[in-house]
Enzyme design. Structure first.
Site, PDB file in Angstrom:
ATOM      1  N   GLY A  82      34.508  31.823  38.796  1.00 18.58           N
ATOM      2  CA  GLY A  82      33.696  30.611  38.824  1.00 18.58           C
ATOM      3  C   GLY A  82      32.728  30.584  39.989  1.00 18.58           C
ATOM      4  O   GLY A  82      32.669  31.521  40.797  1.00 18.58           O
TER       5      GLY A  82
ATOM      6  N   GLY B  50      31.116  34.343  32.635  1.00 14.42           N
ATOM      7  CA  GLY B  50      32.565  34.256  32.489  1.00 14.42           C
ATOM      8  C   GLY B  50      33.061  32.840  32.305  1.00 14.42           C
ATOM      9  O   GLY B  50      32.862  32.217  31.256  1.00 14.42           O
TER      10      GLY B  50
ATOM     11  N   LYS C 155      35.294  48.678  35.703  1.00 12.00           N
ATOM     12  CA  LYS C 155      35.316  47.329  36.291  1.00 12.00           C
ATOM     13  C   LYS C 155      36.116  47.334  37.582  1.00 12.00           C
ATOM     14  O   LYS C 155      37.312  47.633  37.593  1.00 12.00           O
ATOM     15  CB  LYS C 155      35.884  46.305  35.316  1.00 12.00           C
ATOM     16  CG  LYS C 155      35.731  44.880  35.849  1.00 12.00           C
ATOM     17  CD  LYS C 155      35.738  43.864  34.756  1.00 12.00           C
ATOM     18  CE  LYS C 155      35.569  42.457  35.298  1.00 12.00           C
ATOM     19  NZ  LYS C 155      35.642  41.446  34.243  1.00 12.00           N
TER      20      LYS C 155
ATOM     21  N   GLY D 130      30.747  33.889  38.634  1.00 16.75           N
ATOM     22  CA  GLY D 130      30.228  32.539  38.825  1.00 16.75           C
ATOM     23  C   GLY D 130      28.835  32.283  38.303  1.00 16.75           C
ATOM     24  O   GLY D 130      28.173  31.349  38.755  1.00 16.75           O
TER      25      GLY D 130
ATOM     26  N   SER E  66      34.896  39.804  30.341  1.00 14.85           N
ATOM     27  CA  SER E  66      36.151  40.028  29.625  1.00 14.85           C
ATOM     28  C   SER E  66      37.167  38.931  29.931  1.00 14.85           C
ATOM     29  O   SER E  66      37.345  38.524  31.078  1.00 14.85           O
ATOM     30  CB  SER E  66      36.734  41.379  30.041  1.00 14.85           C
ATOM     31  OG  SER E  66      38.008  41.550  29.457  1.00 14.85           O
TER      32      SER E  66
ATOM     33  N   CYS F 282      42.918  44.378  37.291  1.00 19.11           N
ATOM     34  CA  CYS F 282      43.640  43.160  36.920  1.00 19.11           C
ATOM     35  C   CYS F 282      44.645  42.789  37.997  1.00 19.11           C
ATOM     36  O   CYS F 282      45.511  43.591  38.342  1.00 19.11           O
ATOM     37  CB  CYS F 282      44.384  43.312  35.611  1.00 19.11           C
ATOM     38  SG  CYS F 282      45.366  41.844  35.238  1.00 19.11           S
TER      39      CYS F 282
ATOM     40  N   THR G  24      37.987  39.189  39.537  1.00 17.64           N
ATOM     41  CA  THR G  24      38.356  37.984  40.279  1.00 17.64           C
ATOM     42  C   THR G  24      38.858  38.299  41.699  1.00 17.64           C
ATOM     43  O   THR G  24      39.372  39.382  41.964  1.00 17.64           O
ATOM     44  CB  THR G  24      39.469  37.243  39.520  1.00 17.64           C
ATOM     45  OG1 THR G  24      40.502  38.188  39.212  1.00 17.64           O
ATOM     46  CG2 THR G  24      38.941  36.642  38.246  1.00 17.64           C
TER      47      THR G  24
HETATM   48  C1  DHB Z   1      43.713  39.290  33.640  1.00  9.56           C
HETATM   49  C2  DHB Z   1      43.010  38.801  34.706  1.00  9.56           C
HETATM   50  C3  DHB Z   1      42.001  39.544  35.250  1.00  9.56           C
HETATM   51  O1  DHB Z   1      41.237  39.109  36.274  1.00  9.56           O
HETATM   52  C4  DHB Z   1      41.751  40.803  34.722  1.00  9.56           C
HETATM   53  O2  DHB Z   1      40.832  41.592  35.235  1.00  9.56           O
HETATM   54  C5  DHB Z   1      42.435  41.262  33.662  1.00  9.56           C
HETATM   55  C6  DHB Z   1      43.436  40.498  33.115  1.00  9.56           C
HETATM   56  C7  DHB Z   1      44.813  38.570  33.063  1.00  9.56           C
HETATM   57  O3  DHB Z   1      45.573  37.962  33.797  1.00  9.56           O
HETATM   58  O4  DHB Z   1      45.004  38.642  31.840  1.00  9.56           O
END
Ligand code: DHB
Length: 309
Positions: free
Chosen positions: A223, A271, A171, A250, A22, A131, A199
């Protein structure tokens, strides 16, 4: 003989085990100019919120030696435009859709899942509980993510599960001490799969200006830098879960994807690599097929969790 690449991911049938992560693939349309996106196992959308969002102020992307640090802040078209404009394109492509959703409360996630199912706007829902970029990092010691609190993971998962019959994927975040705790909470609340990993939270400073390189100071690292961490978390989670795992973090080439399958992932997502090579996910799907044939394996399922100790 060609090997079977088809999988059933918590109720979602995919012709191969490869989707995209995503936020790295928009809603598919731009990438379709580089390759036929219907050849992917599924397309996973950028996180959607009820209302459109402009995201954080730039700069919001920083390159690191082996990864990408982002603080996009959930820029997206919002649910209405997604359903009216983006879904018709994806449906015309006849590719399974995993809609990634973001909300401010369990009720908001539930509403989004309900509306998406009603409008046939996806074949599965990926619930973004991780996020890192929706808090102002200057005023807090760091974001608290829903995915860091197992009881919250349970509440949010239950809310979405009771709102939809679509498969629900949760997630999770790598920014935890023990990934098994939120993973088990998701499973106990009825999740059909978990997506691992989002991330890793990080930051970067420009020594000349002494200012953070990202306007929001902290961001999420993706990454190849995070691949070993992701792989270890998939392995840890697979030992305690009965539900499937979508492994990501990654993945750049077929051998990376094979590692995730061997560690216990049923599917994988590509990704950041799609930014460097737009058809990376397709090359990886094809490469998994070639690996199976090279090793006389008839079904990709035989690889899942097949690491030998
Ligand atoms: C964003 C970044 C992310 O790692 C995530 O899971 C969802 C959104 C973002 O900054 O848009």
């Amino acid at each position: 003989m060609t090997a079977n690449l088809e999988i059933n991911l918590g109720g979602l049938r995919m012709k191969n085990p490869v989707t995209v992560a995503s936020g790295t693939f928009g809603y598919g349309q731009e990438y379709n100019e580089y390759f036929d996106i219907s050849r992917l196992g599924a397309v996973t959308t950028k996180s959607l919120s009820l209302k459109p969002r402009a995201g954080n102020r730039p700069p919001r992307l920083v390159e690191t030696p082996a990864g990408l640090l982002n603080s996009i802040g959930l820029q997206n078209v919002g649910l209405d435009e997604y359903l009216n404009i983006k879904v018709p394109f994806l449906r015309a492509k006849n590719v399974p859709i995993i809609a990634n959703v973001y909300g401010h409360s369990p009720e908001e996630y539930a509403e989004m899942a309900m509306r998406i199912e009603e409008a046939q706007g996806a074949d599965a829902i990926e619930v973004n509980l991780s996020c890192p970029n929706v808090h102002d990092a200057k005023t807090a010691s760091g974001p608290t993510l829903v995915a860091q609190v197992p009881e919250s993971v349970r509440d949010y998962t239950q809310a979405v599960k009771s709102a939809t019959k679509l498969p629900v994927f949760i997630k999770l975040s790598p920014n935890v001490v023990d990934i098994r705790e939120p993973a088990l909470a998701a499973q106990e609340a009825g999740a059909d799969a978990v997506s691992l990993i989002n991330t890793l939270i990080g930051m970067a400073i420009d020594p000349e200006t002494r200012r953070p390189r990202l306007t929001n100071v902290v961001g999420g690292l993706s990454g190849p830098a995070i691949r070993p961490v992701a792989l270890k978390m998939v392995w840890d989670a697979s030992k305690v879960l009965d539900i499937p795992i979508i492994g990501m973090g990654g993945i750049c080439e077929p051998d990376d994807a094979i590692q995730f399958l061997l560690a216990g992932a049923t599917a994988v997502a590509v990704g950041s690599m799609s930014f460097r090579q737009p058809d990376a996910a397709l090359i990886i799907a094809e490469g998994i097929g070639a690996y199976l044939e090279r090793h006389d394996i008839t079904d990709v399922a035989e690889l899942v969790g097949a690491m030998e100790l």
